[in-house]
Design a protein around this motif. Structure first.
Motif, mmCIF file in Angstrom:
data_model
loop_
_atom_site.group_PDB
_atom_site.id
_atom_site.type_symbol
_atom_site.label_atom_id
_atom_site.label_comp_id
_atom_site.label_asym_id
_atom_site.label_seq_id
_atom_site.Cartn_x
_atom_site.Cartn_y
_atom_site.Cartn_z
ATOM 1 N N MET A 72 -4.376 -6.507 -6.468
ATOM 2 C CA MET A 72 -3.468 -6.962 -7.523
ATOM 3 C C MET A 72 -3.913 -8.327 -8.039
ATOM 4 S SD MET A 72 0.647 -7.602 -7.261
ATOM 5 C CE MET A 72 1.554 -8.306 -8.620
ATOM 6 N N VAL A 73 -3.900 -8.503 -9.358
ATOM 7 C CA VAL A 73 -4.268 -9.776 -9.959
ATOM 8 C C VAL A 73 -3.251 -10.835 -9.565
ATOM 9 C CG1 VAL A 73 -4.560 -11.009 -12.132
ATOM 10 C CG2 VAL A 73 -5.425 -8.680 -11.901
ATOM 11 N N ARG A 74 -3.734 -11.988 -9.112
ATOM 12 C CA ARG A 74 -2.811 -13.004 -8.607
ATOM 13 C C ARG A 74 -2.016 -13.665 -9.723
ATOM 14 N NH1 ARG A 74 -4.185 -18.036 -4.514
ATOM 15 N NH2 ARG A 74 -2.019 -18.470 -3.950
ATOM 16 N N TYR A 75 -2.691 -14.065 -10.805
ATOM 17 C CA TYR A 75 -2.017 -14.744 -11.910
ATOM 18 C C TYR A 75 -2.345 -14.031 -13.224
ATOM 19 C CZ TYR A 75 -1.743 -18.553 -8.476
ATOM 20 O OH TYR A 75 -1.520 -19.307 -7.354
ATOM 21 N N PRO A 76 -1.618 -12.964 -13.554
ATOM 22 C CA PRO A 76 -1.880 -12.277 -14.821
ATOM 23 C C PRO A 76 -1.584 -13.153 -16.034
ATOM 24 C CG PRO A 76 -0.501 -10.939 -13.368
ATOM 25 C CD PRO A 76 -0.559 -12.304 -12.779
ATOM 26 N N HIS A 77 -0.637 -14.095 -15.878
ATOM 27 C CA HIS A 77 -0.220 -14.956 -16.981
ATOM 28 C C HIS A 77 -0.553 -16.410 -16.639
ATOM 29 C CE1 HIS A 77 2.028 -11.655 -18.860
ATOM 30 N NE2 HIS A 77 2.364 -11.327 -17.625
ATOM 31 N N ILE A 78 -1.372 -17.021 -17.474
ATOM 32 C CA ILE A 78 -1.808 -18.396 -17.243
ATOM 33 C C ILE A 78 -1.315 -19.257 -18.399
ATOM 34 C CG2 ILE A 78 -3.774 -19.919 -16.895
ATOM 35 C CD1 ILE A 78 -5.317 -17.459 -15.852
ATOM 36 N N LEU A 79 -0.492 -20.253 -18.066
ATOM 37 C CA LEU A 79 0.100 -21.140 -19.067
ATOM 38 C C LEU A 79 -0.597 -22.495 -19.000
ATOM 39 C CD1 LEU A 79 2.220 -18.880 -18.499
ATOM 40 C CD2 LEU A 79 3.995 -20.601 -18.853
ATOM 41 N N PHE A 80 -1.003 -22.999 -20.156
ATOM 42 C CA PHE A 80 -1.736 -24.255 -20.230
ATOM 43 C C PHE A 80 -0.955 -25.325 -20.985
ATOM 44 C CE2 PHE A 80 -5.185 -21.141 -19.919
ATOM 45 C CZ PHE A 80 -6.110 -21.758 -19.085
ATOM 46 N N ASP A 81 -1.044 -26.548 -20.498
ATOM 47 C CA ASP A 81 -0.804 -27.723 -21.328
ATOM 48 C C ASP A 81 -2.001 -27.816 -22.279
ATOM 49 O OD1 ASP A 81 0.151 -30.356 -22.129
ATOM 50 O OD2 ASP A 81 -1.424 -31.172 -20.843
ATOM 51 N N LEU A 82 -1.927 -28.688 -23.281
ATOM 52 C CA LEU A 82 -3.025 -28.776 -24.248
ATOM 53 C C LEU A 82 -3.762 -30.114 -24.167
ATOM 54 C CD1 LEU A 82 -4.539 -27.367 -26.563
ATOM 55 C CD2 LEU A 82 -2.835 -28.332 -28.141
ATOM 56 N N ASP A 83 -3.123 -31.202 -24.626
ATOM 57 C CA ASP A 83 -3.777 -32.516 -24.641
ATOM 58 C C ASP A 83 -4.100 -32.983 -23.230
ATOM 59 O OD1 ASP A 83 -3.663 -33.237 -27.504
ATOM 60 O OD2 ASP A 83 -1.505 -33.162 -27.205
ATOM 61 N N GLY A 84 -5.350 -33.359 -23.004
ATOM 62 C CA GLY A 84 -5.747 -33.851 -21.694
ATOM 63 C C GLY A 84 -6.037 -32.752 -20.697
ATOM 64 N N ALA A 99 -11.509 -11.412 -18.313
ATOM 65 C CA ALA A 99 -10.975 -10.870 -17.062
ATOM 66 C C ALA A 99 -9.591 -10.256 -17.252
ATOM 67 C CB ALA A 99 -10.923 -11.967 -16.004
ATOM 68 N N GLY A 100 -9.091 -10.269 -18.483
ATOM 69 C CA GLY A 100 -7.824 -9.618 -18.777
ATOM 70 C C GLY A 100 -6.588 -10.465 -18.562
ATOM 71 N N ARG A 101 -6.773 -11.775 -18.367
ATOM 72 C CA ARG A 101 -5.610 -12.639 -18.188
ATOM 73 C C ARG A 101 -4.945 -12.898 -19.540
ATOM 74 N NH1 ARG A 101 -7.730 -11.423 -13.897
ATOM 75 N NH2 ARG A 101 -7.645 -12.710 -12.008
ATOM 76 N N GLN A 102 -3.619 -12.981 -19.537
ATOM 77 C CA GLN A 102 -2.891 -13.327 -20.750
ATOM 78 C C GLN A 102 -2.673 -14.832 -20.751
ATOM 79 O OE1 GLN A 102 1.478 -12.471 -21.708
ATOM 80 N NE2 GLN A 102 0.427 -10.924 -22.936
ATOM 81 N N LEU A 103 -3.183 -15.505 -21.770
ATOM 82 C CA LEU A 103 -3.159 -16.958 -21.833
ATOM 83 C C LEU A 103 -2.100 -17.432 -22.824
ATOM 84 C CD1 LEU A 103 -7.022 -17.613 -22.000
ATOM 85 C CD2 LEU A 103 -5.586 -17.135 -19.995
ATOM 86 N N SER A 104 -1.405 -18.506 -22.448
ATOM 87 C CA SER A 104 -0.387 -19.105 -23.311
ATOM 88 C C SER A 104 -0.517 -20.617 -23.269
ATOM 89 C CB SER A 104 1.023 -18.714 -22.851
ATOM 90 O OG SER A 104 1.219 -17.319 -22.889
ATOM 91 N N ASN A 154 9.244 -12.079 -21.211
ATOM 92 C CA ASN A 154 9.523 -11.268 -20.016
ATOM 93 C C ASN A 154 8.437 -11.426 -18.951
ATOM 94 O OD1 ASN A 154 11.972 -10.006 -20.997
ATOM 95 N ND2 ASN A 154 10.664 -8.847 -22.397
ATOM 96 N N ILE A 155 8.060 -12.677 -18.705
ATOM 97 C CA ILE A 155 7.040 -12.977 -17.707
ATOM 98 C C ILE A 155 7.727 -13.338 -16.389
ATOM 99 C CG2 ILE A 155 5.157 -14.528 -17.071
ATOM 100 C CD1 ILE A 155 4.607 -14.900 -20.069
ATOM 101 N N ALA A 156 7.421 -12.594 -15.352
ATOM 102 C CA ALA A 156 7.995 -12.881 -14.034
ATOM 103 C C ALA A 156 7.359 -14.147 -13.465
ATOM 104 C CB ALA A 156 7.758 -11.711 -13.093
ATOM 105 N N ARG A 157 8.165 -14.962 -12.805
ATOM 106 C CA ARG A 157 7.665 -16.230 -12.280
ATOM 107 C C ARG A 157 6.588 -16.048 -11.217
ATOM 108 N NH1 ARG A 157 12.249 -17.332 -14.691
ATOM 109 N NH2 ARG A 157 12.728 -19.469 -15.367
ATOM 110 N N ASP A 158 6.626 -14.945 -10.497
ATOM 111 C CA ASP A 158 5.601 -14.729 -9.476
ATOM 112 C C ASP A 158 4.311 -14.158 -10.063
ATOM 113 O OD1 ASP A 158 6.428 -12.158 -10.062
ATOM 114 O OD2 ASP A 158 6.868 -11.598 -7.988
ATOM 115 N N GLN A 159 4.274 -14.030 -11.393
ATOM 116 C CA GLN A 159 3.089 -13.526 -12.071
ATOM 117 C C GLN A 159 2.413 -14.595 -12.930
ATOM 118 O OE1 GLN A 159 2.023 -9.930 -11.932
ATOM 119 N NE2 GLN A 159 3.196 -10.420 -10.098
ATOM 120 N N ALA A 160 2.905 -15.837 -12.835
ATOM 121 C CA ALA A 160 2.429 -16.876 -13.752
ATOM 122 C C ALA A 160 2.097 -18.164 -13.015
ATOM 123 C CB ALA A 160 3.482 -17.149 -14.824
ATOM 124 N N ILE A 161 1.336 -19.019 -13.694
ATOM 125 C CA ILE A 161 0.961 -20.333 -13.176
ATOM 126 C C ILE A 161 0.862 -21.287 -14.358
ATOM 127 C CG2 ILE A 161 -1.531 -19.855 -13.336
ATOM 128 C CD1 ILE A 161 -1.868 -21.505 -10.744
#
Length: 218
Positions: free
Chosen positions: A1-13, A101-106, A157-164
């Motif tokens: 199972m993919v550990r972090y399907p959803h990866i959330l980024f800050d931008l500046d810095g 790698a199929g990760r959804q980036l935000s 609808n992103i589960a917290r255990d699926q995101a970082i």
């Protein structure tokens, strides 16, 4: 199972070095309005929302004054200034690797939504990100980054255990904590959290290649 399907980024810095562009537009805004900043316009002021930063630099909470400086900043930054923004070395390759790698980036950023979109388009990154959130994306404006991340998770609808969440400042880690998300601090940005500033459970990455390993290999 993919550990972090959803990866959330800050931008500046985190993904971009926007300091030269932002600082130049701050200096131009203060000069054009005839307002003398009460503290140095340097990288230490980058990160918070625009209004908060202008209050800090001007030493004033007067809405009319802040509005004038804000308008001058936007006229400079949103027309040409943002084009001086640069990607940190290796970040473009990291985004391509994660997308392949199929990760959804935000993105969840304190930056205004208009220049955020301009910069992503300028760097050729728009297609990498499924969702781009900013405090001013909504009316009324969201109060802080923690609320923005919560809104993004709920809307999509992103589960917290699926995101970082990834960022360069303590505010980023605290916002991740508030939403029950794991957090990785990138230490190549101007936030550059020190070992003493790291909280239990937070991890750090000194280079995009290391971050890619943490995200893809665990």
């Amino acid at each position: 199972m993919v550990r972090y399907p959803h990866i959330l980024f800050d931008l500046d810095g985190t993904l971009i070095d926007s300091a030269p562009a932002i600082l130049a537009s701050f200096r131009e805004a203060f000069a054009s309005t005839g307002v003398a900043p009460v503290r140095s316009i340097d990288e230490s002021v980058i990160g918070p929302p625009l209004t908060e930063t202008l209050q800090l630099l001007s030493g004033s909470n007067d809405p009319a004054l802040i509005g004038r400086i804000s308008d001058a900043f936007k006229a400079s930054y949103d027309s040409e200034g943002y084009k001086a923004t640069a990607a940190y070395t290796g970040v473009g390759e990291l985004l391509a690797q994660l997308a392949a790698a199929g990760r959804q980036l935000s993105i969840a950023t304190n930056k205004r939504i208009h220049p955020t979109r301009l910069i992503l388009a300028h760097l050729g990154w728009l297609d990498y990100f499924s969702h781009v959130y900013a405090l001013d994306l909504f009316t009324p404006r969201l109060p802080d980054k923690a609320a923005m991340i919560a809104r993004l998770l709920a809307d999509q609808n992103i589960a917290r255990d699926q995101a970082i969440y990834l960022g360069d400042r303590s505010e980023d880690g605290e916002s991740a904590d508030a939403n029950g998300l794991p957090f990785i601090a990138v230490t190549w940005g101007y936030g550059s959290l020190t070992a003493s500033e790291m909280r239990p459970g937070w991890r750090a990455a000194a280079r995009p290649s290391i971050l890619g390993e943490l995200l893809l290999l665990g």
